[in-house]
Every structure is written in structure tokens, then in C-alpha cells.
Design a protein around this motif. Structure first.
Motif, PDB file in Angstrom:
ATOM      1  N   LYS A   1       6.920   3.099  -3.574  1.00 28.05           N
ATOM      2  CA  LYS A   1       6.001   2.217  -4.300  1.00 28.05           C
ATOM      3  C   LYS A   1       6.531   0.786  -4.335  1.00 28.05           C
ATOM      4  CE  LYS A   1       3.905   5.622  -7.435  1.00 28.05           C
ATOM      5  NZ  LYS A   1       3.785   6.064  -8.854  1.00 28.05           N
TER       6      LYS A   1
ATOM      7  N   LEU B   1       5.927  -0.905  -1.141  1.00 23.54           N
ATOM      8  CA  LEU B   1       4.522  -1.288  -1.037  1.00 23.54           C
ATOM      9  C   LEU B   1       4.263  -2.584  -1.795  1.00 23.54           C
ATOM     10  CD1 LEU B   1       2.850   2.215  -1.492  1.00 23.54           C
ATOM     11  CD2 LEU B   1       2.579   0.727   0.502  1.00 23.54           C
ATOM     12  N   ARG B   2       4.831  -2.684  -3.009  1.00 22.33           N
ATOM     13  CA  ARG B   2       4.650  -3.897  -3.805  1.00 22.33           C
ATOM     14  C   ARG B   2       5.245  -5.120  -3.107  1.00 22.33           C
ATOM     15  NH1 ARG B   2       5.178  -0.339  -8.371  1.00 22.33           N
ATOM     16  NH2 ARG B   2       7.431  -0.352  -8.196  1.00 22.33           N
TER      17      ARG B   2
ATOM     18  N   PRO C   1      -0.633  -0.686   4.595  1.00 19.51           N
ATOM     19  CA  PRO C   1      -1.577   0.342   5.031  1.00 19.51           C
ATOM     20  C   PRO C   1      -1.597   0.454   6.552  1.00 19.51           C
ATOM     21  CG  PRO C   1      -2.546  -0.958   3.285  1.00 19.51           C
ATOM     22  CD  PRO C   1      -1.247  -1.633   3.640  1.00 19.51           C
TER      23      PRO C   1
ATOM     24  N   LEU D   1       3.034  11.286  -3.378  1.00 16.14           N
ATOM     25  CA  LEU D   1       2.468  10.061  -2.804  1.00 16.14           C
ATOM     26  C   LEU D   1       1.072  10.302  -2.258  1.00 16.14           C
ATOM     27  CD1 LEU D   1       5.660   8.771  -0.983  1.00 16.14           C
ATOM     28  CD2 LEU D   1       4.529   7.647  -2.907  1.00 16.14           C
ATOM     29  N   GLU D   2       0.865  11.456  -1.654  1.00 17.30           N
ATOM     30  CA  GLU D   2      -0.463  11.790  -1.113  1.00 17.30           C
ATOM     31  C   GLU D   2      -1.468  11.979  -2.246  1.00 17.30           C
ATOM     32  OE1 GLU D   2      -2.372  14.739   2.272  1.00 17.30           O
ATOM     33  OE2 GLU D   2      -0.794  15.525   0.970  1.00 17.30           O
TER      34      GLU D   2
ATOM     35  N   LEU E   1      -1.498   7.111  -1.910  1.00 20.86           N
ATOM     36  CA  LEU E   1      -0.660   6.082  -1.288  1.00 20.86           C
ATOM     37  C   LEU E   1      -0.318   6.386   0.162  1.00 20.86           C
ATOM     38  CD1 LEU E   1       1.762   5.350  -4.262  1.00 20.86           C
ATOM     39  CD2 LEU E   1      -0.241   4.047  -3.535  1.00 20.86           C
TER      40      LEU E   1
ATOM     41  N   VAL F   1       0.819   5.246   5.546  1.00 24.79           N
ATOM     42  CA  VAL F   1       0.524   4.489   4.333  1.00 24.79           C
ATOM     43  C   VAL F   1      -0.967   4.185   4.293  1.00 24.79           C
ATOM     44  CG1 VAL F   1       0.951   2.359   3.056  1.00 24.79           C
ATOM     45  CG2 VAL F   1       2.820   3.465   4.315  1.00 24.79           C
ATOM     46  N   THR F   2      -1.570   4.376   3.121  1.00 26.52           N
ATOM     47  CA  THR F   2      -2.987   4.087   2.955  1.00 26.52           C
ATOM     48  C   THR F   2      -3.208   3.356   1.652  1.00 26.52           C
ATOM     49  OG1 THR F   2      -5.203   5.070   2.978  1.00 26.52           O
ATOM     50  CG2 THR F   2      -3.487   6.279   1.797  1.00 26.52           C
ATOM     51  N   THR F   3      -4.445   3.020   1.352  1.00 26.32           N
ATOM     52  CA  THR F   3      -4.784   2.328   0.108  1.00 26.32           C
ATOM     53  C   THR F   3      -5.594   3.265  -0.768  1.00 26.32           C
ATOM     54  OG1 THR F   3      -4.871   0.206   1.265  1.00 26.32           O
ATOM     55  CG2 THR F   3      -5.931   0.316  -0.886  1.00 26.32           C
ATOM     56  N   PRO F   4      -5.221   3.457  -2.029  1.00 24.85           N
ATOM     57  CA  PRO F   4      -5.999   4.337  -2.898  1.00 24.85           C
ATOM     58  C   PRO F   4      -7.427   3.834  -3.062  1.00 24.85           C
ATOM     59  CG  PRO F   4      -3.908   3.721  -3.925  1.00 24.85           C
ATOM     60  CD  PRO F   4      -4.088   2.845  -2.724  1.00 24.85           C
TER      61      PRO F   4
END
Length: 249
Positions: A35, A38-39, A45, A73-74, A78, A91-94
Motif C-alpha cells: 500500500k 502504491l501511495r 495500476p 490485497l485482492e 488493489l 496492480v489494479t485500482t479499486p
């Protein structure tokens, strides 16, 4: 044509991206680390994470621990686990629905009162009326009218529920075409329904007047009359506030 294989992040020049973790709450430490990446924008993504074996080596943990972290995470939207020759953890976007569901869990477990929920609705739902009036499409308006038609039929059949009213207000928020607003309203669905059910205890026939106001509100949207739409919604919400603040009256 030969397919190209995505190179996992955290390899080559990025080999130091992932760090070994301590043994206390190991899988959560991995989740937190991903996380943070990602930040920071170091993970984006579409990026493919290293394989399970490589992640085990990077984090210094077992494959079971890595798999548990990946599952978390899944579930949080995320990453996406893909199978096959070119599969892996990507990596994906919620989605707004996934984020909304997470917020909904927190709200539903909070000791909110019906009055607190209704006050929040007065601030939020009145605030989005100008956006709804400005952005609602013909299809949006038709969908809202269909919801009201079903409400009226349910009233005639004695089958009307407060869930129908809650769904209408969620549908109104969708007319803003703003994913952040839709996410917040979806997360608020449970508390919203709770407050309506409590108001119904005071006024068992509230669905009749509420449905009439829903219909009038849609007419104001169709006429692009923000002032009229706001006035209708303000009266609509104030009546609910009065009922939940004075339950004995």
C-alpha cells in the motif's frame, strides 16, 4: 507474432523495492508495504508483482504468508490475480463499489443514531442537488421515473419497503456521474435504511407522501430547476429528521 512478457516490478534496478519483514503479523506487514508503494507511486495500476517465489525471497517469508497477503490485497481491490502463462498478481485500482463496501462495513458497525444519519443526509444530499440537476441525462431521469413507478405499484399492493426509498436516493446520487459521490452514497446505504426504518415506526404510511415527493423532485430535475429541486428535497429530508428526533410524537 510473439507475445511480450511483462517484466515484474521489484526486479533489476528495483530489486530493493521490497524489504524483509518481521515475524509479527507478517502478512499484514506485506500488505502495508505494498500500500505504501502504491501511495508513493512506485507501484502503478497495470504493474505485475514478482512471482510468489520471488516475493518470498524479497520479504524473507514463506509462500503461505505471501499468498495470504495477496488474498488480502485482492479482496481490497488493489491487485488482480490472473491465471495462465502470462498470469500473476497485477496492480489494479479499486472500484467505487469496492471502496464503498469497505466504508459501509465501518459505518454499519458504528453506533450511529437515526438523527445523526439524517443530519448527514441533509448536508450531503442537498449539497449534490445542483450537480444532479446539471448532469442528469435523459436516461438517468427515465431510470428514476421507473423507480417511482415501481414504488407506486408496491404501495398499491401493500408491498412498499423503505429499501425502495433508500435505493431511490442512491439512484439520485448516481446522476452526478461523480464516482466519489457514488462511492460515499453506496457506503451510506445501510445507515440510510436504518434511519428510514426508524422514521417509519413513527409514520407507517410515510411511503405515500415520500413517493409523491420523489416524483416531484424528478420533474424539477427534468425542468433543470435547481431551486425547486432543492426545496423539495429539503422538505423531504426535514420531515424524516423531525420524525427521528421526536419519536414519541
Amino acid at each position: 507474432m510473439a507475445s511480450t512478457k511483462a517484466k515484474p516490478v521489484g526486479t533489476g534496478d528495483d530489486v530493493g523495492m521490497f524489504k524483509a519483514v518481521s515475524l509479527n503479523r507478517v502478512s499484514q506487514a506485506i500488505v502495508d508495504q505494498v500500500k505504501e508503494l502504491l501511495r508513493q507511486g512506485r507501484l502503478k495500476p497495470g504493474d505485475r508483482l514478482p512471482s510468489e517465489r520471488e516475493l518470498c525471497e524479497r520479504f524473507g517469508v514463506s509462500r503461505v504468508t505471501v499468498r495470504e497477503a495477496l488474498r488480502v490485497l485482492e479482496a481490497g481491490g488493489l491487485i488482480e490475480i490472473r491465471v495462465g502463462a502470462h498470469g500473476g498478481a497485477f496492480v489494479t485500482t479499486p472500484t467505487s463499489q469496492q471502496v464503498g463496501e469497505g466504508l459501509a462495513d465501518l459505518l454499519n458497525l458504528s453506533p450511529l443514531t437515526a438523527l445523526q444519519v439524517t443530519e448527514a443526509r441533509q448536508v450531503f444530499e442537498l449539497g449534490i442537488v445542483p450537480l444532479v440537476v446539471d448532469r442528469a441525462t435523459d436516461d438517468d431521469i427515465a431510470a428514476l421515473r421507473e423507480m417511482v413507478r415501481k414504488q407506486q405499484l408496491a404501495l398499491e399492493a401493500g408491498e412498499y419497503t423503505m429499501a425502495m426509498s433508500a435505493d431511490f436516493h442512491t439512484g439520485v446520487a448516481a446522476c452526478t456521474h461523480n464516482p466519489a459521490i457514488e462511492m460515499l452514497v453506496q457506503s451510506f446505504h445501510g445507515p440510510l435504511l436504518m434511519s428510514l426504518l426508524e422514521a417509519q415506526v413513527v409514520a407507517p404510511l410515510m411511503g405515500h407522501r415520500g413517493t409523491e415527493e420523489h416524483s416531484a423532485f424528478i420533474d424539477a430535475i427534468a425542468d433543470r430547476d435547481a431551486d425547486r429541486a432543492t426545496a423539495i428535497m429539503r422538505e423531504h429530508l426535514q420531515r424524516t429528521a423531525d420524525r427521528v428526533s421526536h419519536p414519541s410524537e
